[in-house]
Motif scaffolding. Structure first.
Motif, PDB file in Angstrom:
ATOM      1  N   LEU A  33       0.630  -1.289   0.070  1.00 43.85           N
ATOM      2  CA  LEU A  33      -0.010  -0.037  -0.074  1.00 43.85           C
ATOM      3  C   LEU A  33       0.824   1.175  -0.098  1.00 43.85           C
ATOM      4  O   LEU A  33       0.725   2.003   0.837  1.00 43.85           O
ATOM      5  CB  LEU A  33      -0.874  -0.120   1.100  1.00 43.85           C
ATOM      6  CG  LEU A  33      -1.828  -1.242   1.103  1.00 43.85           C
ATOM      7  CD1 LEU A  33      -2.697  -1.281   2.584  1.00 43.85           C
ATOM      8  CD2 LEU A  33      -2.857  -1.081   0.082  1.00 43.85           C
ATOM      9  N   PRO A  65     -18.567 -13.309   0.472  1.00 44.22           N
ATOM     10  CA  PRO A  65     -19.081 -12.010   0.564  1.00 44.22           C
ATOM     11  C   PRO A  65     -17.904 -10.931  -0.209  1.00 44.22           C
ATOM     12  O   PRO A  65     -16.884 -11.370  -0.597  1.00 44.22           O
ATOM     13  CB  PRO A  65     -18.967 -11.547   2.143  1.00 44.22           C
ATOM     14  CG  PRO A  65     -18.019 -12.453   2.760  1.00 44.22           C
ATOM     15  CD  PRO A  65     -17.875 -13.813   1.753  1.00 44.22           C
ATOM     16  N   THR A  66     -18.325  -9.715  -0.534  1.00 45.94           N
ATOM     17  CA  THR A  66     -17.489  -9.047  -1.401  1.00 45.94           C
ATOM     18  C   THR A  66     -16.192  -8.539  -0.445  1.00 45.94           C
ATOM     19  O   THR A  66     -16.371  -8.611   0.693  1.00 45.94           O
ATOM     20  CB  THR A  66     -18.372  -7.623  -1.543  1.00 45.94           C
ATOM     21  OG1 THR A  66     -17.317  -6.560  -2.357  1.00 45.94           O
ATOM     22  CG2 THR A  66     -18.921  -7.110  -0.401  1.00 45.94           C
ATOM     23  N   GLY A  67     -15.127  -8.795  -1.283  1.00 45.44           N
ATOM     24  CA  GLY A  67     -13.822  -8.433  -0.629  1.00 45.44           C
ATOM     25  C   GLY A  67     -13.135  -9.589   0.246  1.00 45.44           C
ATOM     26  O   GLY A  67     -12.124  -9.427   0.884  1.00 45.44           O
ATOM     27  N   GLY A  69     -11.902 -11.944  -1.352  1.00 41.96           N
ATOM     28  CA  GLY A  69     -10.407 -12.430  -2.155  1.00 41.96           C
ATOM     29  C   GLY A  69     -10.951 -13.347  -3.426  1.00 41.96           C
ATOM     30  O   GLY A  69     -10.038 -14.009  -3.829  1.00 41.96           O
ATOM     31  N   LYS A  70     -12.227 -13.473  -3.627  1.00 44.97           N
ATOM     32  CA  LYS A  70     -12.444 -14.126  -4.897  1.00 44.97           C
ATOM     33  C   LYS A  70     -11.716 -14.156  -6.292  1.00 44.97           C
ATOM     34  O   LYS A  70     -11.042 -14.920  -6.695  1.00 44.97           O
ATOM     35  CB  LYS A  70     -14.097 -14.265  -5.180  1.00 44.97           C
ATOM     36  CG  LYS A  70     -14.887 -14.735  -4.003  1.00 44.97           C
ATOM     37  CD  LYS A  70     -16.335 -14.570  -4.418  1.00 44.97           C
ATOM     38  CE  LYS A  70     -16.846 -13.192  -4.649  1.00 44.97           C
ATOM     39  NZ  LYS A  70     -16.814 -12.398  -3.673  1.00 44.97           N
ATOM     40  N   SER A  72      -8.937 -12.060  -6.362  1.00 45.82           N
ATOM     41  CA  SER A  72      -7.724 -12.115  -6.269  1.00 45.82           C
ATOM     42  C   SER A  72      -7.181 -13.827  -6.419  1.00 45.82           C
ATOM     43  O   SER A  72      -6.162 -14.039  -7.073  1.00 45.82           O
ATOM     44  CB  SER A  72      -7.325 -11.790  -5.017  1.00 45.82           C
ATOM     45  OG  SER A  72      -7.727 -10.302  -4.688  1.00 45.82           O
TER      46      SER A  72
HETATM   47  N1  LIG Z   1      -4.358  -3.774  -5.414  1.00 45.13           N
HETATM   48  C1  LIG Z   1      -5.054  -3.803  -4.284  1.00 45.13           C
HETATM   49  N2  LIG Z   1      -4.885  -2.790  -3.328  1.00 45.13           N
HETATM   50  C2  LIG Z   1      -5.500  -2.858  -2.327  1.00 45.13           C
HETATM   51  N3  LIG Z   1      -6.150  -3.660  -1.911  1.00 45.13           N
HETATM   52  C3  LIG Z   1      -6.477  -4.598  -2.769  1.00 45.13           C
HETATM   53  C4  LIG Z   1      -6.074  -4.663  -4.082  1.00 45.13           C
HETATM   54  N4  LIG Z   1      -6.398  -5.844  -4.640  1.00 45.13           N
HETATM   55  C5  LIG Z   1      -7.476  -6.268  -3.615  1.00 45.13           C
HETATM   56  N5  LIG Z   1      -7.365  -5.310  -2.725  1.00 45.13           N
HETATM   57  C6  LIG Z   1      -8.554  -5.875  -1.508  1.00 45.13           C
HETATM   58  O1  LIG Z   1      -8.415  -7.334  -1.360  1.00 45.13           O
HETATM   59  C7  LIG Z   1      -9.624  -7.495  -0.868  1.00 45.13           C
HETATM   60  C8  LIG Z   1     -10.056  -8.679  -1.817  1.00 45.13           C
HETATM   61  O2  LIG Z   1     -10.612  -8.265  -2.920  1.00 45.13           O
HETATM   62  P1  LIG Z   1     -11.020  -9.188  -4.102  1.00 45.13           P
HETATM   63  O3  LIG Z   1     -11.346  -8.152  -5.282  1.00 45.13           O
HETATM   64  O4  LIG Z   1     -10.104 -10.342  -4.501  1.00 45.13           O
HETATM   65  O5  LIG Z   1     -12.288  -9.323  -3.436  1.00 45.13           O
HETATM   66  P2  LIG Z   1     -13.668 -10.240  -4.190  1.00 45.13           P
HETATM   67  O6  LIG Z   1     -14.164 -11.202  -3.276  1.00 45.13           O
HETATM   68  O7  LIG Z   1     -13.295 -10.427  -5.454  1.00 45.13           O
HETATM   69  O8  LIG Z   1     -14.751  -8.891  -3.967  1.00 45.13           O
HETATM   70  P3  LIG Z   1     -15.943  -8.686  -4.857  1.00 45.13           P
HETATM   71  O9  LIG Z   1     -16.891  -9.646  -4.819  1.00 45.13           O
HETATM   72  O10 LIG Z   1     -16.412  -7.234  -4.356  1.00 45.13           O
HETATM   73  O11 LIG Z   1     -15.299  -8.406  -6.335  1.00 45.13           O
HETATM   74  C9  LIG Z   1     -10.599  -6.373  -0.970  1.00 45.13           C
HETATM   75  O12 LIG Z   1     -10.475  -5.994   0.325  1.00 45.13           O
HETATM   76  C10 LIG Z   1      -9.757  -5.487  -1.763  1.00 45.13           C
HETATM   77  O13 LIG Z   1     -10.002  -4.003  -1.573  1.00 45.13           O
END
Ligand SMILES: Nc1ncnc2c1ncn2[C@@H]1O[C@H](COP(=O)(O)OP(=O)(O)OP(=O)(O)O)[C@@H](O)[C@H]1O
Length: 521
Positions: A33, A65-67, A69-70, A72
């Motif tokens: 970050l 849930p949202t965020g 990590g799916k 990622s």
């Molecule tokens: N490049 C980044 N910088 C900072 N935080 C990140 C970055 N990439 C992902 N995150 C954080 O990592 C967490 C997981 O993100 P990710 O997009 O994988 O979640 P997700 O489950 O796919 O969410 P959604 O369903 O909302 O798409 C979130 O809190 C996101 O803000």
């Protein structure tokens, strides 16, 4: 749900030919970050923490849930993340290690369709075929054949000549758009297809038809891995494998049809008519609580860190009086000169002081506090706890004997005694993780009474225990490994042997020092 299990069984045998199997182990991913324009390295945010799993041929859903990590995880598996952020872990495809440099027969359909609005469906697919299929392997005719096959497979015949559409130009429907996006990737005949939320923005029926399309593709030599938000039951039934994620960790992975049984087993009951995927998200969000206090044999994860604090506090309670021991011995050996032999004094000191003053109080203290703290309820562990505390106390008191016998004055003893205790405390493993210590200082851990005591107590308490956080299980052994503590049988007993040997050595040195002091007087 029985009907669904039945239908899953029916579906199990419906693969025309199965796709590849993707496995991943211990994947940790973090992002830095760093502030814009800052030259300083920013704080690291952990997005995936030690996730492992398997994606088998068929439909593999990532739900959470949202965020959670799916996306990622999907990106890491598809090698779309910066390798610098991947802190650990490996990915294997059909048993072969793959990384970003390997040629992986995969394709990735992003959430926001990347299509050219002014071109027709066929033209978009031709665009993809012309750019992505090698001219050596596919001539113009073969490329056209491939485009036709994809149009046929995705059921796009009716809209093949219709423009995709832009803000100003009315084009194809949302479902056809998504099909076309999938088609853009299918042109390369991938056996592994990643999709980030393929149903987002689509109405229920269109989402259903897209998922059925993916299901059909998954039966024909393709492994489909996708993230999804709150799928309806008719979609949920199509999942061969479900991976539930929360806060960068996997909390369930297994057949979709067995997920409900798993949650029921650990005390989370899905109400009749509730959609399983809604229910799982409710469990993760804490809206549904377990009817069991703890999973069968588990202990809340917060106990794991508390255990170490308690054990350290206990050790300090036991060792602190030893630290003060030097006052007695110093006074005694000054006064006793000429009244009795050093050996008689030393022996009486051991027999009268060590046993009644050290060992017996430890039994009393342990009997009360061991169970109050809530340590392992097991007789063997209780006695091993007493043995460890006693040996630690004996080693510490022997060191105090030795230091006080070596000093000529009370003040010198007072100053000297603090040095070894402080060093041992710092390098005992409680204040500093010994794995992260500077190499040239690492030898200090071998002479730390605290370390031997704390390691033995940690092994005695954590080995064989299962802790949980939300629904994720943690094994005591994994924590010990992370701390670099050898938890084998010998790993435990070597601490006891070391404490015993230290006691003997310090006692012997103290006796030799006492003989010298007496001679000088
Ligand atoms: N490049 C980044 N910088 C900072 N935080 C990140 C970055 N990439 C992902 N995150 C954080 O990592 C967490 C997981 O993100 P990710 O997009 O994988 O979640 P997700 O489950 O796919 O969410 P959604 O369903 O909302 O798409 C979130 O809190 C996101 O803000």
């Amino acid at each position: 749900m029985e009907a669904s299990a039945q239908s899953r069984k029916e579906q199990a045998g419906d693969f025309e030919s199965p796709g590849p199997t993707l496995t991943f182990s211990n994947i940790s991913y973090a992002v830095n970050l760093k502030k814009t324009f800052s030259i300083k390295k920013g704080e690291e945010k952990w997005i995936l923490q030690n996730v492992s799993g398997i994606m088998k041929p068929g439909m593999n859903a990532l739900l959470g849930p949202t965020g959670s990590g799916k996306t990622s995880l999907l990106d890491v598996l598809a090698h779309r993340k910066n390798p610098k952020g991947i802190k650990s872990g490996q990915v294997q495809l059909n048993g072969q290690f793959v990384d970003s440099s390997s040629h992986q027969p995969s394709a990735y359909v992003v959430q926001d369709d990347i299509l050219m609005g002014t071109l027709s469906v066929r033209e978009n697919l031709e665009f993809s075929a012309n750019l992505r299929l090698s001219k050596k392997e596919y001539n113009a005719e073969e490329r056209q054949k491939k485009v036709n096959e994809v149009i046929q497979e995705l059921g796009l015949q009716d809209c093949a000549s219709t423009k995709i559409g832009t803000e100003f130009l009315r084009g194809i429907s949302g479902g056809e758009r998504k099909r076309c996006s999938i088609g853009m990737e299918l042109i390369t005949s991938p056996s592994l297809l990643f999709l980030d939320e393929p149903t987002t923005g689509l109405d229920a029926n269109t989402a259903n038809s897209i998922m059925h399309l993916l299901y059909m593709l998954s039966r024909n030599s393709r492994t489909i891995i996708f993230s999804i938000h709150q799928p309806r039951y008719s979609i949920f039934r199509l999942f061969d494998s479900l991976t539930l994620m929360n806060k960068g960790q996997i909390i369930y992975q297994g057949p979709g049809a067995e997920a409900l049984d798993y949650f029921t087993e650990i005390g989370f009951k899905c109400e009749p008519y509730n959609n399983p995927s809604d229910f799982f998200l409710d469990v993760i969000n804490g809206a549904v609580t377990s009817s069991l206090e703890t999973p069968n044999s588990g202990v809340n994860i917060s106990c794991m860190s508390k255990v170490k604090d308690y054990l350290t506090l206990f050790l300090r309670l036991v060792i602190h009086p030893c630290y003060r021991q030097y006052k007695f011995i110093l006074n005694r050996h000054e006064n006793s000169s000429g009244y009795y032999r050093t050996s008689a004094y030393f022996l009486s000191k051991i027999l009268i002081d060590l046993i009644p003053n050290r060992i017996i109080p430890i039994f009393g203290l342990a009997a009360i506090s061991y169970f109050m703290i809530g340590l392992k309820e097991d007789v063997t562990s209780f006695f091993l706890f007493i043995l460890t505390i006693s040996l630690t106390s004996l080693a510490a008191v022997s060191l105090a004997f030795f230091v006080s016998a070596s000093a000529n004055t009370f003040a010198a003893a007072n100053a000297l005694i603090a040095i070894p205790y402080v060093l041992m405390m710092v390098f005992g493993g409680f204040l500093v993780n010994l794995n992260g210590m500077l190499n040239w200082l690492s030898w200090l851990k071998w002479i730390s009474i605290f370390r031997y005591g704390l390691d033995a107590l940690a092994i005695n308490e954590l080995k064989g225990q299962i802790f949980y956080s939300n629904l994720t299980l943690f094994y005591g052994e994994a924590y010990l490994d992370q701390q670099g503590i050898n938890h084998s049988t010998w790993g435990f007993w070597q601490n006891e042997v070391a404490l015993f040997c230290m006691t003997i050595v310090f006692m012997f040195l103290a006796f030799v020092q006492l003989l010298t002091v007496n001679k000088w007087k």
